[in-house]
Design a protein around this motif. Structure first.
Motif, PDB file in Angstrom:
ATOM      1  N   ASN A 117     -37.870  94.337  53.396  1.00 24.24           N
ATOM      2  CA  ASN A 117     -37.508  93.230  54.278  1.00 24.24           C
ATOM      3  C   ASN A 117     -38.476  92.056  54.110  1.00 24.24           C
ATOM      4  N   PRO A 118     -38.001  90.885  53.703  1.00 29.44           N
ATOM      5  CA  PRO A 118     -38.886  89.717  53.513  1.00 29.44           C
ATOM      6  C   PRO A 118     -39.486  89.190  54.809  1.00 29.44           C
ATOM      7  N   ILE A 119     -38.949  89.622  55.967  1.00 29.80           N
ATOM      8  CA  ILE A 119     -39.425  89.081  57.242  1.00 29.80           C
ATOM      9  C   ILE A 119     -40.921  89.341  57.453  1.00 29.80           C
ATOM     10  N   ASN A 120     -41.430  90.388  56.786  1.00 30.89           N
ATOM     11  CA  ASN A 120     -42.833  90.754  56.970  1.00 30.89           C
ATOM     12  C   ASN A 120     -43.793  89.962  56.071  1.00 30.89           C
ATOM     13  N   PHE A 121     -43.283  88.963  55.351  1.00 28.50           N
ATOM     14  CA  PHE A 121     -44.112  88.256  54.363  1.00 28.50           C
ATOM     15  C   PHE A 121     -44.116  86.740  54.582  1.00 28.50           C
ATOM     16  N   TYR A 122     -44.168  86.323  55.845  1.00 25.39           N
ATOM     17  CA  TYR A 122     -44.196  84.893  56.119  1.00 25.39           C
ATOM     18  C   TYR A 122     -45.428  84.481  56.913  1.00 25.39           C
ATOM     19  N   TYR A 123     -46.470  85.313  56.887  1.00 29.10           N
ATOM     20  CA  TYR A 123     -47.650  85.023  57.699  1.00 29.10           C
ATOM     21  C   TYR A 123     -48.440  83.830  57.165  1.00 29.10           C
ATOM     22  N   GLY A 124     -48.146  83.400  55.932  1.00 25.87           N
ATOM     23  CA  GLY A 124     -48.958  82.362  55.308  1.00 25.87           C
ATOM     24  C   GLY A 124     -48.685  80.962  55.795  1.00 25.87           C
ATOM     25  N   ASN A 125     -47.488  80.668  56.323  1.00 23.78           N
ATOM     26  CA  ASN A 125     -47.210  79.279  56.718  1.00 23.78           C
ATOM     27  C   ASN A 125     -46.399  79.148  57.999  1.00 23.78           C
ATOM     28  N   LEU A 126     -46.236  80.236  58.754  1.00 27.59           N
ATOM     29  CA  LEU A 126     -45.505  80.157  60.014  1.00 27.59           C
ATOM     30  C   LEU A 126     -46.432  80.465  61.173  1.00 27.59           C
ATOM     31  N   SER A 127     -46.281  79.703  62.258  1.00 24.43           N
ATOM     32  CA  SER A 127     -47.038  80.002  63.467  1.00 24.43           C
ATOM     33  C   SER A 127     -46.428  81.217  64.142  1.00 24.43           C
ATOM     34  N   ALA A 128     -47.112  81.749  65.135  1.00 23.56           N
ATOM     35  CA  ALA A 128     -46.603  82.920  65.855  1.00 23.56           C
ATOM     36  C   ALA A 128     -45.259  82.607  66.512  1.00 23.56           C
ATOM     37  N   GLU A 129     -45.141  81.396  67.038  1.00 25.50           N
ATOM     38  CA  GLU A 129     -43.886  80.996  67.695  1.00 25.50           C
ATOM     39  C   GLU A 129     -42.753  80.864  66.679  1.00 25.50           C
ATOM     40  N   GLU A 130     -43.049  80.247  65.532  1.00 24.31           N
ATOM     41  CA  GLU A 130     -42.025  80.089  64.490  1.00 24.31           C
ATOM     42  C   GLU A 130     -41.591  81.446  63.946  1.00 24.31           C
ATOM     43  N   PHE A 131     -42.554  82.331  63.763  1.00 25.75           N
ATOM     44  CA  PHE A 131     -42.221  83.651  63.249  1.00 25.75           C
ATOM     45  C   PHE A 131     -41.374  84.426  64.258  1.00 25.75           C
ATOM     46  N   SER A 132     -41.680  84.273  65.536  1.00 23.19           N
ATOM     47  CA  SER A 132     -40.920  84.963  66.583  1.00 23.19           C
ATOM     48  C   SER A 132     -39.457  84.504  66.585  1.00 23.19           C
ATOM     49  N   LYS A 133     -39.257  83.199  66.426  1.00 21.49           N
ATOM     50  CA  LYS A 133     -37.891  82.672  66.379  1.00 21.49           C
ATOM     51  C   LYS A 133     -37.162  83.156  65.127  1.00 21.49           C
ATOM     52  N   LEU A 134     -37.868  83.157  63.986  1.00 23.25           N
ATOM     53  CA  LEU A 134     -37.260  83.614  62.738  1.00 23.25           C
ATOM     54  C   LEU A 134     -36.881  85.085  62.846  1.00 23.25           C
ATOM     55  N   LEU A 135     -37.757  85.882  63.433  1.00 20.35           N
ATOM     56  CA  LEU A 135     -37.483  87.305  63.592  1.00 20.35           C
ATOM     57  C   LEU A 135     -36.256  87.536  64.468  1.00 20.35           C
ATOM     58  N   GLU A 136     -36.131  86.742  65.519  1.00 20.23           N
ATOM     59  CA  GLU A 136     -34.982  86.875  66.417  1.00 20.23           C
ATOM     60  C   GLU A 136     -33.673  86.559  65.686  1.00 20.23           C
ATOM     61  N   LYS A 137     -33.684  85.515  64.885  1.00 20.34           N
ATOM     62  CA  LYS A 137     -32.477  85.142  64.138  1.00 20.34           C
ATOM     63  C   LYS A 137     -32.161  86.169  63.054  1.00 20.34           C
ATOM     64  N   ALA A 138     -33.200  86.686  62.407  1.00 24.40           N
ATOM     65  CA  ALA A 138     -32.992  87.622  61.313  1.00 24.40           C
ATOM     66  C   ALA A 138     -32.378  88.935  61.779  1.00 24.40           C
ATOM     67  N   GLN A 139     -32.569  89.252  63.056  1.00 24.21           N
ATOM     68  CA  GLN A 139     -32.052  90.519  63.571  1.00 24.21           C
ATOM     69  C   GLN A 139     -30.591  90.439  64.000  1.00 24.21           C
ATOM     70  N   LEU A 140     -30.050  89.218  64.039  1.00 34.95           N
ATOM     71  CA  LEU A 140     -28.644  89.074  64.422  1.00 34.95           C
ATOM     72  C   LEU A 140     -27.734  89.621  63.314  1.00 34.95           C
ATOM     73  N   GLU A 141     -26.787  90.466  63.702  1.00 38.38           N
ATOM     74  CA  GLU A 141     -25.858  91.017  62.716  1.00 38.38           C
ATOM     75  C   GLU A 141     -24.646  90.099  62.608  1.00 38.38           C
ATOM     76  N   ASN A 142     -24.797  89.060  61.767  1.00 40.41           N
ATOM     77  CA  ASN A 142     -23.747  88.070  61.594  1.00 40.41           C
ATOM     78  C   ASN A 142     -23.139  88.173  60.199  1.00 40.41           C
ATOM     79  N   GLN A 143     -22.550  87.086  59.749  1.00 42.82           N
ATOM     80  CA  GLN A 143     -21.962  87.066  58.412  1.00 42.82           C
ATOM     81  C   GLN A 143     -22.935  86.438  57.440  1.00 42.82           C
ATOM     82  N   SER A 144     -23.104  87.083  56.309  1.00 41.22           N
ATOM     83  CA  SER A 144     -23.987  86.551  55.270  1.00 41.22           C
ATOM     84  C   SER A 144     -23.251  85.458  54.492  1.00 41.22           C
ATOM     85  N   LEU A 145     -24.001  84.754  53.634  1.00 38.34           N
ATOM     86  CA  LEU A 145     -23.386  83.694  52.825  1.00 38.34           C
ATOM     87  C   LEU A 145     -23.155  84.123  51.379  1.00 38.34           C
ATOM     88  N   ASP A 146     -23.422  85.414  51.069  1.00 39.64           N
ATOM     89  CA  ASP A 146     -23.199  85.872  49.693  1.00 39.64           C
ATOM     90  C   ASP A 146     -22.800  87.359  49.693  1.00 39.64           C
TER      91      ASP A 146
END
Length: 323
Positions: A294-323
């Motif tokens: 899972n790439p979600i665990n490899f964004y500590y280099g340029n995201l703040s804690a708040e940005e990472f929290s929002k990204l994690l929330e979106k990444a967990q949504l079971e929606n439709q992919s684009l590919d």
């Protein structure tokens, strides 16, 4: 003129003159001289026990100075051991622990020298014990310094490798936040945009306009920059070493070539919609030892804690992919 001496002879009832024999005089003289010599020797011997000659006083001062110097030397050795112990403590408790290296045992750090007697040349003197003990401690200190020096050399190599490792593993988001329309889909089961079937999505999809810059997420070597993989379209693979590999798919065009070495943050391509893609986006994957993770665990280099929290929330949504 010497005095004449007489003695009373009871047989003749008269005084008789004492006649001294020549041999007796010599004997008396010899006894006198011998007694004088013995007395003189005794006097010199006794005096030597209580009165020192200038040379003896100089040697005594030199001996006292040597004893003082050895005491000062032992104090300096104690200070050196104290400073070395501080370095050793940090070496075992911080440096080697941080770099996951085994600590050096105390018996190895304080080992003496076996085999032949290295200090036999110091034996047989009044201060042999002091001299031998001082030399032993100096040898142990010297060996401990050598052990610590080699340990620091090893730590330096581990640090360089650690620095290389930290720079190599993917650690930033491949698309800047200001360029993102949205984070469309994360790692996990998602709905396929073409078949509408629920299947596992092995990467993360970042939606952005066509031509948006894509950046390398870690140092490495480009192993592929082509469109010869089913579904990915124009894509780039970077080998980061240490078992890590990153993939950037559906690109509009490349900014790198095969076997090119890149650094984290280098511009490597531009977002597009090539291959099996429904809309312009970047499909991003990370491999560890050949397995997708899972790439979600490899964004500590340029995201703040708040940005990472929002990204994690979106990444967990079971929606439709684009590919």
């Amino acid at each position: 003129m010497s005095k004449v001496k007489y003695y009373y002879d009871s047989d003749t009832l008269s005084y008789r003159k004492i006649e001294r024999k020549k041999g007796t005089t010599i004997t008396y003289a010899a006894v006198f001289l011998l007694a004088s010599a013995l007395f003189g020797f005794l006097f010199v011997f006794i005096a030597s026990q209580f009165v020192q000659s200038p040379k003896e006083r100089a040697l005594a001062r030199e001996l006292q100075n040597m004893q003082l110097q050895y005491k000062l030397l032992n104090k300096r050795v104690n200070d050196a051991f104290a400073a070395l112990e501080n370095v050793e403590e940090r070496d075992n408790g911080i440096y080697r622990l941080y770099f996951e290296a085994n600590p050096i045992p105390e018996e190895q750090r304080r080992a003496g020298f076996g085999g032949i007697n290295r200090y036999s040349k110091f034996e047989g003197y009044d201060n042999s014990k002091l001299i031998i003990e001082s030399n032993k401690r100096l040898d142990v200190l010297q060996k401990a310094i050598v052990v610590q020096s080699r340990s620091l050399d090893e730590i330096a190599l581990l640090a360089a490798d650690k620095e290389k490792f930290l720079a190599s593993i993917p650690a930033i988001q491949p698309v800047n936040n200001e360029n993102l329309t949205r984070m469309a889909s994360g790692f996990g089961y998602r709905t396929d945009p073409f078949t509408k079937v629920r299947k596992f999505h092995y990467g993360m999809d970042f939606t952005a306009p066509r031509g948006t810059p894509v950046y390398a997420t870690g140092d490495g070597v480009v192993t592929r920059a082509d469109n010869r993989a089913t579904g990915y379209g124009n894509h780039i693979r970077i080998d980061h070493g240490y078992g890590y590999e990153s993939l950037y798919a559906h690109l509009y065009k490349y900014n790198v070539r095969d076997n090119q070495r890149v650094k984290r943050g280098d511009l490597i391509g531009f977002i597009g919609s090539t291959g099996r893609s429904e809309a312009p986006h970047l499909h991003y994957e990370i491999f560890k030892d050949g397995e997708r993770i899972n790439p979600i665990n490899f964004y500590y280099g340029n995201l703040s804690a708040e940005e990472f929290s929002k990204l994690l929330e979106k990444a967990q949504l079971e929606n439709q992919s684009l590919d």
